[in-house]
Design a protein around this motif. Sequence first.
Motif, PDB file in Angstrom:
ATOM      1  N   PHE A   1       0.824  -1.205   0.000  1.00 51.10           N
ATOM      2  CA  PHE A   1       0.000   0.000   0.000  1.00 51.10           C
ATOM      3  C   PHE A   1       0.861   1.259   0.000  1.00 51.10           C
ATOM      4  CE2 PHE A   1       0.731  -0.971   4.456  1.00 51.10           C
ATOM      5  CZ  PHE A   1       1.009   0.263   5.021  1.00 51.10           C
ATOM      6  N   ALA A   2       0.229   2.362  -0.381  1.00 44.17           N
ATOM      7  CA  ALA A   2       0.858   3.681  -0.333  1.00 44.17           C
ATOM      8  C   ALA A   2      -0.169   4.675   0.180  1.00 44.17           C
ATOM      9  CB  ALA A   2       1.370   4.093  -1.711  1.00 44.17           C
ATOM     10  N   MET A   3       0.273   5.592   1.042  1.00 44.78           N
ATOM     11  CA  MET A   3      -0.595   6.627   1.600  1.00 44.78           C
ATOM     12  C   MET A   3       0.078   7.984   1.397  1.00 44.78           C
ATOM     13  SD  MET A   3      -1.486   4.615   5.159  1.00 44.78           S
ATOM     14  CE  MET A   3      -1.895   6.147   6.011  1.00 44.78           C
ATOM     15  N   PHE A   4      -0.653   8.929   0.815  1.00 47.77           N
ATOM     16  CA  PHE A   4      -0.099  10.258   0.548  1.00 47.77           C
ATOM     17  C   PHE A   4      -0.971  11.316   1.219  1.00 47.77           C
ATOM     18  CE2 PHE A   4       0.431  14.131  -2.008  1.00 47.77           C
ATOM     19  CZ  PHE A   4       1.819  14.266  -1.938  1.00 47.77           C
ATOM     20  N   GLU A   5      -0.368  12.113   2.092  1.00 45.97           N
ATOM     21  CA  GLU A   5      -1.098  13.184   2.783  1.00 45.97           C
ATOM     22  C   GLU A   5      -1.415  14.278   1.766  1.00 45.97           C
ATOM     23  OE1 GLU A   5      -0.839  15.507   7.062  1.00 45.97           O
ATOM     24  OE2 GLU A   5       1.023  14.906   6.054  1.00 45.97           O
ATOM     25  N   MET A   6      -2.690  14.505   1.507  1.00 50.78           N
ATOM     26  CA  MET A   6      -3.096  15.305   0.361  1.00 50.78           C
ATOM     27  C   MET A   6      -2.906  16.802   0.577  1.00 50.78           C
ATOM     28  SD  MET A   6      -6.497  13.226  -0.865  1.00 50.78           S
ATOM     29  CE  MET A   6      -7.331  13.515   0.709  1.00 50.78           C
TER      30      MET A   6
ATOM     31  N   TYR B   1      -5.118  11.073   4.255  1.00 52.84           N
ATOM     32  CA  TYR B   1      -4.285  10.480   3.214  1.00 52.84           C
ATOM     33  C   TYR B   1      -5.135   9.877   2.101  1.00 52.84           C
ATOM     34  CZ  TYR B   1      -0.408  10.608   6.591  1.00 52.84           C
ATOM     35  OH  TYR B   1       0.554  11.003   7.489  1.00 52.84           O
ATOM     36  N   ALA B   2      -4.686  10.062   0.868  1.00 49.32           N
ATOM     37  CA  ALA B   2      -5.174   9.234  -0.238  1.00 49.32           C
ATOM     38  C   ALA B   2      -4.502   7.879  -0.096  1.00 49.32           C
ATOM     39  CB  ALA B   2      -4.832   9.875  -1.569  1.00 49.32           C
ATOM     40  N   HIS B   3      -5.284   6.808  -0.219  1.00 50.28           N
ATOM     41  CA  HIS B   3      -4.795   5.462   0.077  1.00 50.28           C
ATOM     42  C   HIS B   3      -5.064   4.553  -1.105  1.00 50.28           C
ATOM     43  CE1 HIS B   3      -4.225   2.163   3.274  1.00 50.28           C
ATOM     44  NE2 HIS B   3      -4.363   1.542   2.115  1.00 50.28           N
ATOM     45  N   GLY B   4      -4.012   3.875  -1.574  1.00 50.65           N
ATOM     46  CA  GLY B   4      -4.155   2.891  -2.634  1.00 50.65           C
ATOM     47  C   GLY B   4      -3.388   1.633  -2.279  1.00 50.65           C
ATOM     48  N   GLU B   5      -3.919   0.490  -2.656  1.00 48.46           N
ATOM     49  CA  GLU B   5      -3.223  -0.761  -2.350  1.00 48.46           C
ATOM     50  C   GLU B   5      -3.687  -1.865  -3.290  1.00 48.46           C
ATOM     51  OE1 GLU B   5      -5.262  -3.231   1.127  1.00 48.46           O
ATOM     52  OE2 GLU B   5      -4.698  -1.234   1.828  1.00 48.46           O
ATOM     53  N   VAL B   6      -2.896  -2.905  -3.335  1.00 57.09           N
ATOM     54  CA  VAL B   6      -3.249  -4.136  -4.053  1.00 57.09           C
ATOM     55  C   VAL B   6      -3.170  -5.272  -3.040  1.00 57.09           C
ATOM     56  CG1 VAL B   6      -2.635  -5.741  -5.884  1.00 57.09           C
ATOM     57  CG2 VAL B   6      -2.397  -3.280  -6.262  1.00 57.09           C
ATOM     58  N   GLU B   7      -4.257  -6.036  -2.952  1.00 57.38           N
ATOM     59  CA  GLU B   7      -4.345  -7.118  -1.973  1.00 57.38           C
ATOM     60  C   GLU B   7      -4.603  -8.437  -2.688  1.00 57.38           C
ATOM     61  OE1 GLU B   7      -6.289  -7.422   2.328  1.00 57.38           O
ATOM     62  OE2 GLU B   7      -7.799  -7.282   0.750  1.00 57.38           O
ATOM     63  N   THR B   8      -3.825  -9.437  -2.319  1.00 58.72           N
ATOM     64  CA  THR B   8      -4.012 -10.789  -2.851  1.00 58.72           C
ATOM     65  C   THR B   8      -4.453 -11.706  -1.717  1.00 58.72           C
ATOM     66  OG1 THR B   8      -2.328 -10.467  -4.554  1.00 58.72           O
ATOM     67  CG2 THR B   8      -2.901 -12.734  -3.996  1.00 58.72           C
ATOM     68  N   THR B   9      -5.523 -12.446  -1.942  1.00 59.83           N
ATOM     69  CA  THR B   9      -6.105 -13.283  -0.893  1.00 59.83           C
ATOM     70  C   THR B   9      -6.331 -14.699  -1.400  1.00 59.83           C
ATOM     71  OG1 THR B   9      -7.247 -11.379   0.064  1.00 59.83           O
ATOM     72  CG2 THR B   9      -8.041 -13.548   0.708  1.00 59.83           C
ATOM     73  N   THR B  10      -6.030 -15.660  -0.548  1.00 59.55           N
ATOM     74  CA  THR B  10      -6.316 -17.067  -0.826  1.00 59.55           C
ATOM     75  C   THR B  10      -7.189 -17.631   0.293  1.00 59.55           C
ATOM     76  OG1 THR B  10      -4.226 -17.405  -1.990  1.00 59.55           O
ATOM     77  CG2 THR B  10      -5.333 -19.368  -1.148  1.00 59.55           C
ATOM     78  N   ILE B  11      -8.240 -18.346  -0.062  1.00 62.05           N
ATOM     79  CA  ILE B  11      -9.124 -18.986   0.916  1.00 62.05           C
ATOM     80  C   ILE B  11      -9.042 -20.494   0.752  1.00 62.05           C
ATOM     81  CG2 ILE B  11     -11.526 -19.403   1.542  1.00 62.05           C
ATOM     82  CD1 ILE B  11     -12.177 -16.600   1.181  1.00 62.05           C
ATOM     83  N   GLN B  12      -8.791 -21.164   1.859  1.00 56.99           N
ATOM     84  CA  GLN B  12      -8.841 -22.626   1.897  1.00 56.99           C
ATOM     85  C   GLN B  12     -10.110 -23.036   2.630  1.00 56.99           C
ATOM     86  OE1 GLN B  12      -5.175 -23.835   3.752  1.00 56.99           O
ATOM     87  NE2 GLN B  12      -3.946 -23.422   1.933  1.00 56.99           N
ATOM     88  N   VAL B  13     -10.975 -23.761   1.940  1.00 55.16           N
ATOM     89  CA  VAL B  13     -12.270 -24.172   2.490  1.00 55.16           C
ATOM     90  C   VAL B  13     -12.229 -25.667   2.799  1.00 55.16           C
ATOM     91  CG1 VAL B  13     -14.754 -24.263   2.127  1.00 55.16           C
ATOM     92  CG2 VAL B  13     -13.401 -22.417   1.095  1.00 55.16           C
ATOM     93  N   THR B  14     -12.619 -26.007   4.030  1.00 56.83           N
ATOM     94  CA  THR B  14     -12.669 -27.408   4.444  1.00 56.83           C
ATOM     95  C   THR B  14     -14.103 -27.784   4.813  1.00 56.83           C
ATOM     96  OG1 THR B  14     -10.424 -27.313   5.325  1.00 56.83           O
ATOM     97  CG2 THR B  14     -11.807 -29.132   6.074  1.00 56.83           C
ATOM     98  N   GLU B  15     -14.645 -28.812   4.180  1.00 57.60           N
ATOM     99  CA  GLU B  15     -15.953 -29.338   4.563  1.00 57.60           C
ATOM    100  C   GLU B  15     -15.724 -30.328   5.703  1.00 57.60           C
ATOM    101  OE1 GLU B  15     -17.917 -30.998   1.212  1.00 57.60           O
ATOM    102  OE2 GLU B  15     -17.906 -29.116   0.063  1.00 57.60           O
ATOM    103  N   ASN B  16     -16.150 -29.955   6.891  1.00 63.35           N
ATOM    104  CA  ASN B  16     -15.801 -30.730   8.085  1.00 63.35           C
ATOM    105  C   ASN B  16     -16.389 -32.134   8.105  1.00 63.35           C
ATOM    106  OD1 ASN B  16     -16.110 -27.583   9.106  1.00 63.35           O
ATOM    107  ND2 ASN B  16     -14.308 -28.621   9.923  1.00 63.35           N
TER     108      ASN B  16
END
Length: 220
Positions: free
Chosen positions: A130-135, A144-159
């Motif tokens: 992420f990056a934050m810039f005080e405007m 701050y203007a805030h921009g970011e890139v987020e990568t997410t992985t979900i592991q699902v388990t059927e119990n």
Amino acid sequence: MIFNFVQTTMNHIGKLMLLTALLSSSVAFGQLTEDPEDRRDQGKDPLRTQTPEGRPLPFGQRLRFGGGINGFRFGNPFSLGVSPVVAYQATERLLVGVGGTYNYTRYKGYTTSGTTVPLETYNQFGGRGFAMFEMIPAILPNLYAHGEVETTTIQVTENQTGRKASYGLTAPLLGLTYSQPISRRFGINLTALYNLNYNQNQSLSQAIYGSPFVLRLSFF
């Protein structure tokens, strides 16, 4: 005898010069790393990247560490997450950093006898830059203007069956952060972001974010 006296005198002078050099180096290092919080005595806000004398702060004094607790829910589902953050004060107005996210979610169901049993368990892992810039600090400081890139992985388990599946998603997020400083290197941050990659018809997008709007409370 005279030679011995001169040699002894030179040894003492050499030691004195070495001691003076060490003291001078210590004083210079102390001035270089002087805490910008000293500016408060002058009625000014602490500098984020410089000493009161205008010297650049060392790398370690520009780092900020923290994070937050997110996705906290009791009941059904039960959910709890943590999100550590490391940020770097690149300039007086620009902050860049990386963070991680882990969320645990457990859904339960009911049997015919009325008891509850685990149905599904979600383990969600993520990373973000992420990056934050005080405007406009002169008018609205700490916004701050805030921009970011987020990568997410979900592991699902059927119990009940033990079946597992894994899914991934990358999302660009844009928005604003208001930071309330507690000290030069620590603050409370309220962030509101919009997910540019949100798709209400995509089950994975809904499972991770719930809506295109992302709200966070963090500390760093």
